[in-house]
Design a protein around this motif. Sequence first.
Motif, short mmCIF file in Angstrom:
data_model
loop_
_atom_site.label_atom_id
_atom_site.label_comp_id
_atom_site.label_asym_id
_atom_site.label_seq_id
_atom_site.Cartn_x
_atom_site.Cartn_y
_atom_site.Cartn_z
N ARG A 94 -8.36 -0.33 0.29
CA ARG A 94 -8.76 -0.17 -1.11
C ARG A 94 -7.90 0.88 -1.81
O ARG A 94 -7.50 0.70 -2.96
CB ARG A 94 -10.23 0.23 -1.19
CG ARG A 94 -10.73 0.37 -2.62
CD ARG A 94 -12.24 0.38 -2.73
NE ARG A 94 -12.68 0.56 -4.10
CZ ARG A 94 -12.71 -0.41 -5.00
NH1 ARG A 94 -12.36 -1.64 -4.66
NH2 ARG A 94 -13.13 -0.17 -6.23
N SER A 117 -5.84 -4.26 -13.47
CA SER A 117 -6.61 -4.01 -12.25
C SER A 117 -7.77 -3.07 -12.50
O SER A 117 -8.89 -3.28 -12.01
CB SER A 117 -5.69 -3.43 -11.16
OG SER A 117 -4.63 -4.30 -10.86
N VAL A 118 -7.52 -2.03 -13.27
CA VAL A 118 -8.58 -1.06 -13.57
C VAL A 118 -9.64 -1.68 -14.47
O VAL A 118 -10.85 -1.52 -14.24
CB VAL A 118 -7.98 0.22 -14.22
CG1 VAL A 118 -9.10 1.14 -14.74
CG2 VAL A 118 -7.10 0.96 -13.22
N LEU A 149 -4.53 -0.63 -2.58
CA LEU A 149 -4.52 -1.83 -3.40
C LEU A 149 -3.83 -1.63 -4.74
O LEU A 149 -2.99 -2.43 -5.14
CB LEU A 149 -5.96 -2.32 -3.63
CG LEU A 149 -6.10 -3.63 -4.42
CD1 LEU A 149 -5.38 -4.77 -3.71
CD2 LEU A 149 -7.58 -3.97 -4.63
N LEU A 150 -4.16 -0.54 -5.44
CA LEU A 150 -3.60 -0.33 -6.77
C LEU A 150 -2.07 -0.15 -6.74
O LEU A 150 -1.37 -0.83 -7.49
CB LEU A 150 -4.27 0.85 -7.48
CG LEU A 150 -3.91 1.01 -8.96
CD1 LEU A 150 -4.29 -0.23 -9.76
CD2 LEU A 150 -4.59 2.25 -9.55
N ALA A 165 -10.43 -4.74 -14.69
CA ALA A 165 -11.16 -5.76 -13.94
C ALA A 165 -12.07 -5.15 -12.89
O ALA A 165 -12.83 -5.86 -12.22
CB ALA A 165 -10.17 -6.72 -13.28
N VAL A 204 0.00 -4.29 -14.87
CA VAL A 204 -0.81 -4.70 -13.72
C VAL A 204 -1.85 -3.63 -13.40
O VAL A 204 -2.99 -3.94 -13.04
CB VAL A 204 0.09 -4.98 -12.49
CG1 VAL A 204 -0.75 -5.15 -11.23
CG2 VAL A 204 0.94 -6.21 -12.73
N THR A 205 -1.48 -2.35 -13.53
CA THR A 205 -2.44 -1.27 -13.29
C THR A 205 -3.59 -1.34 -14.28
O THR A 205 -4.77 -1.22 -13.91
CB THR A 205 -1.74 0.10 -13.39
OG1 THR A 205 -0.69 0.17 -12.43
CG2 THR A 205 -2.72 1.24 -13.11
N VAL A 211 -11.12 -3.73 -10.16
CA VAL A 211 -10.55 -3.88 -8.81
C VAL A 211 -10.19 -2.51 -8.21
O VAL A 211 -10.31 -2.30 -7.01
CB VAL A 211 -9.31 -4.78 -8.85
CG1 VAL A 211 -8.62 -4.84 -7.50
CG2 VAL A 211 -9.69 -6.18 -9.31
N ALA A 212 -9.77 -1.59 -9.07
CA ALA A 212 -9.35 -0.26 -8.62
C ALA A 212 -9.57 0.73 -9.75
O ALA A 212 -9.96 0.35 -10.87
CB ALA A 212 -7.88 -0.28 -8.19
N LEU A 259 -0.49 -3.60 -5.97
CA LEU A 259 -0.48 -4.51 -7.12
C LEU A 259 0.54 -4.05 -8.16
O LEU A 259 1.27 -4.86 -8.74
CB LEU A 259 -1.87 -4.58 -7.74
CG LEU A 259 -2.96 -5.25 -6.88
CD1 LEU A 259 -4.33 -5.10 -7.54
CD2 LEU A 259 -2.64 -6.71 -6.65
#
Length: 394
Positions: free
Chosen positions: A93, A305-306, A96-97, A308, A301-302, A310-311, A100
């Motif tokens: 986890r 991801s945040v 992951l960030l 969403a 992408v960061t 996800v991270a 990605l």
Amino acid sequence: MLYRIVIVPIRELSESGKLSGLLLLLATIISLLISNSAWGNAYLHFWENPLGWAPLEKTLAHWVDDGLMVIFFFAVGLEIKREVLYGELTDVRQALLPTLAAVGGVAVPAGIYLLFNVGTAAGHGWAVPTATDIAFSLGILSLLGDKVPFGLRVFLTALAIIDDLIAVLIIALFYTAELHTTYLLIAGGLFGVLILLNRLKVSWLPLYFLLGLALWFFVLKSGVHATIAGVLLALTIPTDAIEKLEAALHKPISYLILPIFALANTAIVVSAESVQELLSPLGLGIGLGLLLGKPLGIFGVTWLSVKAGVASLPERVTWVKMLGLGFTAGIGFTMAIFIANLSFTDPGRIDLAKIAVIVGSLVAALLGLLVLHLAHQAEESAAAKLAAAAEAAP
């Protein structure tokens, strides 16, 4: 007096991580100056001198790229293995960030390059602007000292390591010459023996290096780029020897191998015509890929991801600082120049690609410094206003 004036500042630069980046920059400047001086022709021919004997006769420049740089890629492999086993990439986890973000930082620059060059003879160079130079990037962050939060340094380190891994895979998959099956099978057999030694917990490193030398030879002759042998060897090194080897290799790589690489690979004659060529599809694809593609890919992408869920962003890292990091990651230099050598056969294209890498990396570095500095100033100003408001409150 000499110790205080010369030795102490050099030691401080070395300990801060700035010296390696400064040496790379100095080697590049020296190489460009000599190449464009009265000694230019002699200097260019020097790197083309043959050295060795059949079946290992290469020019000096090729020995740097296919020989010395194997040690650099060996160190990259050690770093990847260490981070996966017990570093920043151990926790899935947590990793992951940056993973990605690294993928975004590869895909968007490649897309920008292809936007200019798809379907042309230069299309094969799509991977040139996808690389991040970890030494230069971290060196730029170190210039700002404590203005950069620790979480941002860790994030960039993890991102750059994953970026290196992607670059290694790209070289292996897309920049392989005609394959010679016999040599490839022998190389595969040697790699299998190295894995077996690791599994049997054999810890005698000279045996690994002896087999690694044979692995390098057969990988080189197989058509796969020789530097892949360095990464494969690193993955089989016993875990308890990794940190010791990294420490032993740090200075030779930072202060000798990479500066020599810069000297050999920036022996470029710069003319008014070559500067104008920076606005050609090839020049724009590389320059804008590094300068805009890297920050757009990493930041975009960061952010997705945040948002969403996800991270989450690292501690004390704001979106403006993440944008500054994206520009800093646009410093391609070492790996980008290396891939440029693999991408083209025409000397003119290779030189143009290298000039575009240098210019794009330089502008990206300056923008990264500026954005991160302004972000820190804004934070300090906001903190001062809050303090003043608190004091003024009854």
